[in-house]
Every structure is written in C-alpha cells, then in structure tokens.
Write an enzyme that holds these catalytic residues in place. Structure first.
Site, short mmCIF file in Angstrom:
data_model
loop_
_atom_site.label_atom_id
_atom_site.label_comp_id
_atom_site.label_asym_id
_atom_site.label_seq_id
_atom_site.Cartn_x
_atom_site.Cartn_y
_atom_site.Cartn_z
N LYS A 27 7.43 1.62 7.81
CA LYS A 27 8.34 1.72 6.67
C LYS A 27 8.69 0.32 6.17
O LYS A 27 9.40 -0.42 6.83
CB LYS A 27 9.61 2.48 7.02
CG LYS A 27 10.48 2.71 5.79
CD LYS A 27 11.78 3.40 6.11
CE LYS A 27 12.51 3.75 4.81
NZ LYS A 27 12.57 2.62 3.86
N PHE A 28 8.18 -0.02 5.00
CA PHE A 28 8.46 -1.32 4.41
C PHE A 28 9.71 -1.21 3.55
O PHE A 28 9.77 -0.40 2.62
CB PHE A 28 7.28 -1.76 3.53
CG PHE A 28 6.04 -2.08 4.31
CD1 PHE A 28 5.77 -3.38 4.69
CD2 PHE A 28 5.14 -1.09 4.67
CE1 PHE A 28 4.63 -3.69 5.41
CE2 PHE A 28 3.98 -1.38 5.39
CZ PHE A 28 3.73 -2.69 5.76
#
Length: 311
Positions: A27-28
């Site tokens: 998850k950026f």
C-alpha cells in the site's frame, strides 16, 4: 469510460487475511489518481486526463505523468497511486506539494520532485470497460500493458503467497510503505465500495497540513489532507498545549487565502491556507463519522526546525 469515475475503496483489518484466493499488494501512501488516455478529444490536455480520488482533475499539476501517460494506448484507464521518492523513501509531503501546484509552478516542481505512478488496476483498455471482470484478469492485462513501458508508470508488485506478503509487511516500512492491500482474485472492481481490505502497522498516519481554523497564534483546528485522498478535512479541536505549539510553528510559515473544508458535526467551515510542507501525525477514528485527531506536528524532514515534536 469518461472522467470523473468513483474509485474502489478498502476497509481496515487488524490481521493479515490468509484465506484462499487472495492477492496482496504493497500500500503506497501517496495521491490516488485515475489516468485516462483519451486520445485526441477536444478540451483534454494532449489526450490525457488525470483525476484525483475526489473527482477533481489534476492534469495540470503533474505534467511529467501526463507526458508519460501519452505512451499508453488510447482508451486506457488506470487506477493507482502517485508517489514522490526522496532518498529512497516515499515523501508524502512532496507529493502533496505537487498536487497543490499551480499550472505555472508545476513544471518546475516536476523537475525538482519527479513523480512516479504505481498502477494497481486496469479499468479500461481500447475503450472497453473492464471493471466487471475478475481482478486476476485485470491484473494480467495491467502487467501485459505496462511491462514494456518502464518508469515512471509501473504496476505495483503483487503476490498470492501470504508468507511473502507477511515479509513485505515487516520489511517495506523502511522505504515508507506502511501496509498492504488485499483483494480477492475473483473480485470485480466496485466503485465507491469498500470491498478491498487494508492492513497497516499503526492506527496513526502522516497527513499534510494545508490550513488552520481560528487565529494563527492559537489555531482551533488544523486542516489536513490524508494519504490516498485529496479532500481537506478539519481535525478535531486541538488541546491547549498543541494549540500553542502549532501557533509557534505556523507563525513561521506563509499563509494564503481562505477556503472551506468539511468538519464533523459542523459541515463546511472556513479556514486559512498555509504553504505546503508541514506534516502532522494524526489518528483517524470512527464514531458515526470519521474523526481526525492531530497528535503532533513535524516538518517535511522530521521535527520542525529547531524544535522537538509539537504536542
């Protein structure tokens, strides 16, 4: 498919899901963006439209990504996250500064702080809407489409191995990746629905401070933008000690014009804008509505210059 479109969302979970038929992605925490390669449509900037999660068109703020997106086949629609890398880590303050840039300033920032696009879904190709297809089919199409392009538009890593996902979860925080997104392989893309799951290391997040309410010397609340969103929200009222500390920091930062943002229980309230670059550590909790609580302030490189943590 034409902008604006609603994006798929994720609900928070406390443990890593491990049932069969799952896909795991890092998850950026950046700026959520949908990329439309529109072709030569009148009124579009060079055949590319970049849309934020809120539906706002941000093409002018990211000329580097717009130029890169012109290499995509016409009719392509991607969902993903814009990030800026600095010294080997994701810099959320930098990407928020990029998103807030005026068209005149955007080209300079694109040179100083080049953006990358981490694509995690393929919503359309050749004008065909793919959202009803299984994630596994969309993922295969995404990798095939982007595999030969190279930076700055690339597919996020993905695995179906929960053990590798657990390793990512433990090791990737070192580069600023604070969690995972978990999707079912047989899942269609569901706009506006929290059908995905996300696992984070902590309940606290880094947010960009974009303004304040009340007097600058002792602000009542801060207005922040959270990762993966571009809509300013008003925090819960600051405690007295944090009001004084925030006032000391804000006195040294240029302020801009007035705008409005949503405050829980109050609706839209006016606030004074501040220059990008200031970060806040916040906690987000839910009663009937999501409440954002500021825990402390810090500058883009850590604590405010010449100060320890505020709060």
């Amino acid at each position: 498919m034409a902008p604006p479109v609603r994006v798929a969302l994720a609900e928070t979970v406390g443990v890593l899901p491990r049932e069969a038929g799952l896909a795991y992605e890092p998850k950026f925490d950046g700026h959520r963006m949908v990329v439309f390669r529109t072709g030569g449509v009148r009124g579009r900037e060079g055949g590319v439209v970049l849309q934020a999660r809120s539906g706002r068109i941000v093409t002018g703020a990211f000329p580097d990504l717009a130029a890169a997106a012109r290499r995509l086949p016409e009719g392509t629609v991607l969902d993903g996250e814009v990030v800026v890398w600095r010294e080997g880590r994701i810099d959320f303050a930098a990407v928020q500064g990029r998103a807030a840039a005026t068209p005149g300033r955007a080209p300079l920032l694109a040179e100083r702080l080049p953006a990358s696009y981490a694509a995690f879904d393929l919503l359309g190709v050749g004008g065909e809407d793919l959202r009803s297809l299984r994630y596994s089919v969309r993922r295969e199409g995404l990798v095939g489409l982007l595999g030969g392009l190279g930076p700055p538009i690339q597919p996020v890593p993905m695995t179906t191995d929960p053990e590798l996902a657990a390793t990512w979860f433990e090791t990737l925080p070192g580069i600023g990746v604070e969690g995972l997104v978990v999707k079912r392989l047989d899942q269609p893309y569901r706009p506006g629905v929290r059908a995905w799951r996300k696992l984070r290391h902590t309940d606290t997040r880094e947010a960009a401070v974009v303004g304040f309410t009340g007097p600058a010397e002792r602000p009542v609340s801060l207005v922040v933008v959270l990762p993966d969103d571009d809509t300013p929200v008003v925090s819960s009222p600051l405690p007295p000690a944090l009001r004084a500390g925030a006032g000391a920091v804000l006195r040294g930062r240029p302020s801009g014009g007035e705008a409005t943002a949503m405050a829980v229980g109050l609706g839209d309230v006016a606030y004074r804008e501040v220059e990008p670059g200031l970060l806040a550590e916040v906690a987000t909790g839910t009663t009937r509505h999501t409440v954002t609580t500021v825990l402390r302030l810090r500058g883009p490189e850590g604590d405010p210059p010449g100060r320890g943590p505020v709060g």
